[in-house]
Structure formats: C-alpha cells, structure tokens
Scaffold this motif. Sequence first.
Motif, PDB file in Angstrom:
ATOM      1  N   SER A 165     -82.928   1.838  31.282  1.00  0.00           N
ATOM      2  CA  SER A 165     -82.047   2.322  32.341  1.00  0.00           C
ATOM      3  C   SER A 165     -80.664   1.713  32.171  1.00  0.00           C
ATOM      4  O   SER A 165     -80.489   0.671  31.524  1.00  0.00           O
ATOM      5  N   ALA A 166     -79.673   2.349  32.795  1.00  0.00           N
ATOM      6  CA  ALA A 166     -78.314   1.818  32.737  1.00  0.00           C
ATOM      7  C   ALA A 166     -78.230   0.436  33.366  1.00  0.00           C
ATOM      8  O   ALA A 166     -77.532  -0.448  32.857  1.00  0.00           O
ATOM      9  N   SER A 167     -78.951   0.239  34.454  1.00  0.00           N
ATOM     10  CA  SER A 167     -78.880  -1.065  35.135  1.00  0.00           C
ATOM     11  C   SER A 167     -79.418  -2.178  34.242  1.00  0.00           C
ATOM     12  O   SER A 167     -78.854  -3.282  34.190  1.00  0.00           O
ATOM     13  N   ARG A 168     -80.498  -1.907  33.512  1.00  0.00           N
ATOM     14  CA  ARG A 168     -81.045  -2.931  32.623  1.00  0.00           C
ATOM     15  C   ARG A 168     -80.125  -3.167  31.414  1.00  0.00           C
ATOM     16  O   ARG A 168     -79.976  -4.305  30.947  1.00  0.00           O
ATOM     17  N   MET A 169     -79.508  -2.115  30.902  1.00  0.00           N
ATOM     18  CA  MET A 169     -78.565  -2.302  29.807  1.00  0.00           C
ATOM     19  C   MET A 169     -77.379  -3.146  30.265  1.00  0.00           C
ATOM     20  O   MET A 169     -76.901  -4.015  29.526  1.00  0.00           O
ATOM     21  N   LYS A 170     -76.915  -2.915  31.485  1.00  0.00           N
ATOM     22  CA  LYS A 170     -75.808  -3.712  32.012  1.00  0.00           C
ATOM     23  C   LYS A 170     -76.213  -5.176  32.167  1.00  0.00           C
ATOM     24  O   LYS A 170     -75.425  -6.080  31.869  1.00  0.00           O
ATOM     25  N   CYS A 176     -75.706 -11.197  27.299  1.00  0.00           N
ATOM     26  CA  CYS A 176     -75.210 -11.407  25.941  1.00  0.00           C
ATOM     27  C   CYS A 176     -73.762 -11.897  25.949  1.00  0.00           C
ATOM     28  O   CYS A 176     -73.378 -12.746  25.129  1.00  0.00           O
ATOM     29  N   ALA A 177     -72.960 -11.381  26.881  1.00  0.00           N
ATOM     30  CA  ALA A 177     -71.574 -11.834  26.981  1.00  0.00           C
ATOM     31  C   ALA A 177     -71.519 -13.321  27.328  1.00  0.00           C
ATOM     32  O   ALA A 177     -70.709 -14.080  26.778  1.00  0.00           O
ATOM     33  N   ARG A 178     -72.394 -13.744  28.236  1.00  0.00           N
ATOM     34  CA  ARG A 178     -72.421 -15.166  28.622  1.00  0.00           C
ATOM     35  C   ARG A 178     -72.851 -16.054  27.461  1.00  0.00           C
ATOM     36  O   ARG A 178     -72.357 -17.172  27.294  1.00  0.00           O
ATOM     37  N   LYS A 179     -73.772 -15.539  26.648  1.00  0.00           N
ATOM     38  CA  LYS A 179     -74.323 -16.331  25.557  1.00  0.00           C
ATOM     39  C   LYS A 179     -73.526 -16.197  24.250  1.00  0.00           C
ATOM     40  O   LYS A 179     -73.773 -16.924  23.289  1.00  0.00           O
ATOM     41  N   GLY A 180     -72.597 -15.267  24.215  1.00  0.00           N
ATOM     42  CA  GLY A 180     -71.825 -15.046  23.002  1.00  0.00           C
ATOM     43  C   GLY A 180     -72.563 -14.253  21.943  1.00  0.00           C
ATOM     44  O   GLY A 180     -72.228 -14.316  20.757  1.00  0.00           O
ATOM     45  N   TYR A 181     -73.564 -13.452  22.363  1.00  0.00           N
ATOM     46  CA  TYR A 181     -74.320 -12.603  21.443  1.00  0.00           C
ATOM     47  C   TYR A 181     -73.646 -11.235  21.316  1.00  0.00           C
ATOM     48  O   TYR A 181     -73.017 -10.753  22.262  1.00  0.00           O
ATOM     49  N   ARG A 182     -73.835 -10.595  20.180  1.00  0.00           N
ATOM     50  CA  ARG A 182     -73.335  -9.217  20.039  1.00  0.00           C
ATOM     51  C   ARG A 182     -74.085  -8.283  20.973  1.00  0.00           C
ATOM     52  O   ARG A 182     -73.505  -7.373  21.554  1.00  0.00           O
ATOM     53  N   GLY A 183     -75.383  -8.455  21.131  1.00  0.00           N
ATOM     54  CA  GLY A 183     -76.159  -7.626  22.057  1.00  0.00           C
ATOM     55  C   GLY A 183     -76.495  -6.266  21.497  1.00  0.00           C
ATOM     56  O   GLY A 183     -76.410  -6.012  20.284  1.00  0.00           O
ATOM     57  N   PHE A 184     -76.876  -5.356  22.379  1.00  0.00           N
ATOM     58  CA  PHE A 184     -77.296  -4.018  21.955  1.00  0.00           C
ATOM     59  C   PHE A 184     -76.140  -3.283  21.285  1.00  0.00           C
ATOM     60  O   PHE A 184     -75.065  -3.139  21.871  1.00  0.00           O
ATOM     61  N   VAL A 185     -76.400  -2.759  20.095  1.00  0.00           N
ATOM     62  CA  VAL A 185     -75.372  -1.989  19.397  1.00  0.00           C
ATOM     63  C   VAL A 185     -75.607  -0.489  19.517  1.00  0.00           C
ATOM     64  O   VAL A 185     -74.715   0.300  19.224  1.00  0.00           O
ATOM     65  N   ALA A 186     -76.811  -0.099  19.945  1.00  0.00           N
ATOM     66  CA  ALA A 186     -77.111   1.333  20.076  1.00  0.00           C
ATOM     67  C   ALA A 186     -78.220   1.542  21.100  1.00  0.00           C
ATOM     68  O   ALA A 186     -79.036   0.649  21.343  1.00  0.00           O
ATOM     69  N   ASP A 187     -78.211   2.727  21.679  1.00  0.00           N
ATOM     70  CA  ASP A 187     -79.198   3.123  22.691  1.00  0.00           C
ATOM     71  C   ASP A 187     -79.753   4.476  22.305  1.00  0.00           C
ATOM     72  O   ASP A 187     -78.994   5.422  22.069  1.00  0.00           O
ATOM     73  N   GLN A 188     -81.077   4.576  22.222  1.00  0.00           N
ATOM     74  CA  GLN A 188     -81.716   5.865  21.974  1.00  0.00           C
ATOM     75  C   GLN A 188     -82.327   6.366  23.278  1.00  0.00           C
ATOM     76  O   GLN A 188     -83.199   5.718  23.854  1.00  0.00           O
ATOM     77  N   SER A 189     -81.840   7.503  23.722  1.00  0.00           N
ATOM     78  CA  SER A 189     -82.389   8.142  24.920  1.00  0.00           C
ATOM     79  C   SER A 189     -82.239   9.650  24.767  1.00  0.00           C
ATOM     80  O   SER A 189     -81.621  10.121  23.814  1.00  0.00           O
ATOM     81  N   ALA A 213     -76.581   6.571  33.568  1.00  0.00           N
ATOM     82  CA  ALA A 213     -76.659   6.318  32.133  1.00  0.00           C
ATOM     83  C   ALA A 213     -75.513   7.005  31.385  1.00  0.00           C
ATOM     84  O   ALA A 213     -74.979   6.471  30.407  1.00  0.00           O
ATOM     85  N   TRP A 214     -75.156   8.192  31.838  1.00  0.00           N
ATOM     86  CA  TRP A 214     -74.008   8.907  31.263  1.00  0.00           C
ATOM     87  C   TRP A 214     -72.735   8.090  31.473  1.00  0.00           C
ATOM     88  O   TRP A 214     -71.966   7.842  30.534  1.00  0.00           O
ATOM     89  N   ASP A 215     -72.515   7.645  32.702  1.00  0.00           N
ATOM     90  CA  ASP A 215     -71.325   6.850  33.008  1.00  0.00           C
ATOM     91  C   ASP A 215     -71.307   5.562  32.190  1.00  0.00           C
ATOM     92  O   ASP A 215     -70.234   5.120  31.740  1.00  0.00           O
ATOM     93  N   TYR A 216     -72.486   4.964  32.013  1.00  0.00           N
ATOM     94  CA  TYR A 216     -72.571   3.731  31.229  1.00  0.00           C
ATOM     95  C   TYR A 216     -72.008   3.946  29.832  1.00  0.00           C
ATOM     96  O   TYR A 216     -71.221   3.133  29.328  1.00  0.00           O
ATOM     97  N   HIS A 217     -72.397   5.046  29.183  1.00  0.00           N
ATOM     98  CA  HIS A 217     -71.932   5.272  27.809  1.00  0.00           C
ATOM     99  C   HIS A 217     -70.456   5.629  27.751  1.00  0.00           C
ATOM    100  O   HIS A 217     -69.781   5.278  26.773  1.00  0.00           O
ATOM    101  N   VAL A 218     -69.945   6.285  28.760  1.00  0.00           N
ATOM    102  CA  VAL A 218     -68.507   6.546  28.815  1.00  0.00           C
ATOM    103  C   VAL A 218     -67.744   5.224  28.860  1.00  0.00           C
ATOM    104  O   VAL A 218     -66.705   5.055  28.195  1.00  0.00           O
ATOM    105  N   GLU A 219     -68.283   4.280  29.608  1.00  0.00           N
ATOM    106  CA  GLU A 219     -67.588   3.007  29.844  1.00  0.00           C
ATOM    107  C   GLU A 219     -67.908   1.937  28.810  1.00  0.00           C
ATOM    108  O   GLU A 219     -67.220   0.910  28.759  1.00  0.00           O
TER     109      GLU A 219
END
Length: 324
Positions: A165-170, A176-189, A213-219
């Motif tokens: 879900s968008a909320s879990r991806m956020k 990841c931002a807090r830890k300095g990780y690159r994090g998710f580079v792609a989402d398959q849905s 989820a649409w808005d998430y990918h726009v942003e």
Amino acid sequence: MEKRIQICDTELSVYPIGLGTVDAGLSWDGKKADIIFETYLSCGGNLIDCAHVYSDWVPGERARAERVVGDWLRRSGKRNEIVLVTKGGHPEMAGENVDLHRSRMSQADMVKDLDESLFQFGCDHIDLYFYHRDDLNQTVEEEIETMEEFVKAGKIRYYGCSNWSASRMKEADAYCARKGYRGFVADQSLLNVGMRYFKGLADDTMAYTQGEAWDYHVENPRNLEMPYMGNCSGFFHIFAQKGEDSVKENPYYTPGNVRVAKRMQELCRKYDCTITQCVLGFFYHQPFACVPLYGPGIPEHVTDACKTLEVPFTDEDYNWLLAE
C-alpha cells in the motif's frame, strides 16, 4: 522514445519494457526459451523479471521459471548483459488448500527464498529483489533491515516491493531516510489501460496503482513503477479477434472497457499498429515513469511488444481512448 530508463540514485539503467517469465517452463523452455531471451536482447532489452513462486501452482517442478532463466544464463554466459529481477515471500502456491492470506515473509522465509533463487539462477547476486507481498504483522523496520542484510552480504544490489500500500511504502521511505538507506527503488503493482473500468480481480492481495498509490508515484519518482498484468488478461486482444461475446466472463468486461476496446481498434488503424502496442503505449503517457512487465508466449510477441517504443502515440490519444 529513450531506450533506457535510469532508476533514480542507482546504477540500474533498464529497457522500458521488462521481459516477464511467468510462462517460462510452461509455454517455453530449453531452445524455445533461448530464442525468446535472445530475441528480447536483440531488441535492446535488458530487464528480465521472475519470481520464486513462478509457477508453483502447476504440479511438478518448483520454481521452474527461475530454473528456465538460470538454464539460459548458464548456456549463454550473458548474466552481465541483463538486470536480473526476482521476488520472494509469496504465500505458498503448491498443493491443495492454498491460502493467499497466510504470510511467509519472515526473515527465515526470505533467506530461504533468496538462497533458492540464487541456486536456480546459478549466480551469486540478484540485481533487484522484491518483497512479493507485504505482512502488516511485521514492521517496515524489520522488513527493510532484512533487505539491507542481503545488500551487505552481496546477495542483492537493490530491493523493491510488490503489492504494498502507499501508506506502507511511505513508512518504509521515511525509515530509510532516517537510516541513510537507498530504500525501495521500484514497486510492482497492477496498472493497465483497462483498470479504470474493470471489475477487479478475485485475489485481494494484489495492490492497484490508483488513488493514494497513484498519488504516491506522482510524488515519489525514486520508486519506479513496474506494472504487472499490463496485458489486461488479454481482454482487448480477444475482443478484437473474436468479438464481445467472447469476453463476457473476463473481469475487464464492462461497458467502459467495451467502449475502450472499440476505440482501440480505431487507434490501431490510425498508427497501423497492433493491440499489444496500444495496450503497452499507455504506460508511456502517465505522469510518472513506468516499466511494464510483458510476458510473451512466442518470440514474435517479444518483437511486437518492443516495437511499441517506435509508435508516436500522444497523451491526447490516451485521453480520448479512456474518456467517458
């Protein structure tokens, strides 16, 4: 259009159409598989998408699609020419009484799936490794740290998520931002040209790129959208070949998609192109980058799909195609 998409803040540059392998070991294997892979590479392709669960729902061999990809890699020696993608953590699909809601995404599950995938492929690392599902009973911190361990061990280069879900991806992005990780580079849905008007699928563990989820990918362009089921379960192909009566049991059969199907045939005449090219062209007229995953049946399907990138579709074409 450009024949490579650079995934933000990574070393991965991918062809705009990924080669899906859900039918590997079923529709094609051995020499037939070699021809499909080689045809894809000859078109400029470099992204091969698989999953550890493909196609365990057919009795017999487990992880057969990964084995088919691995067989080709061993025969061809072309591991370094491709971006190798696979997924782990899917619910068990073999045997009777399959329960898609029974999670198997613990760290032990993921270690098992990844190690078995590496064995099937006959290689020492995966370029892009996905969680195939999510488990809301686990924290995103747990799930991210499992992937980070794989990165540190050299088993994977980058990681992504599928059906989150968008909320879990956020949540994951923030951690990841807090830890300095690159994090998710792609989402398959699930995203495709027929989704606006379709009835939905029976499997409620699949996530759709719509709404939040649409808005998430726009942003969030750092998380590349890799849509699956881009072919709309063959709805538009079957409609064009056999007519409306032949698709009435299809989940895409609605008045809205019947209208789209008729307009799509006009669009094919306008550009002297194929239904496949109309269906795939949709992905390059979105407000965010998409790399759809396309599963061929024969080599000619690969060539047909890749020629989509040569058709000069416009945003206006797809606005008209989908208008009410």
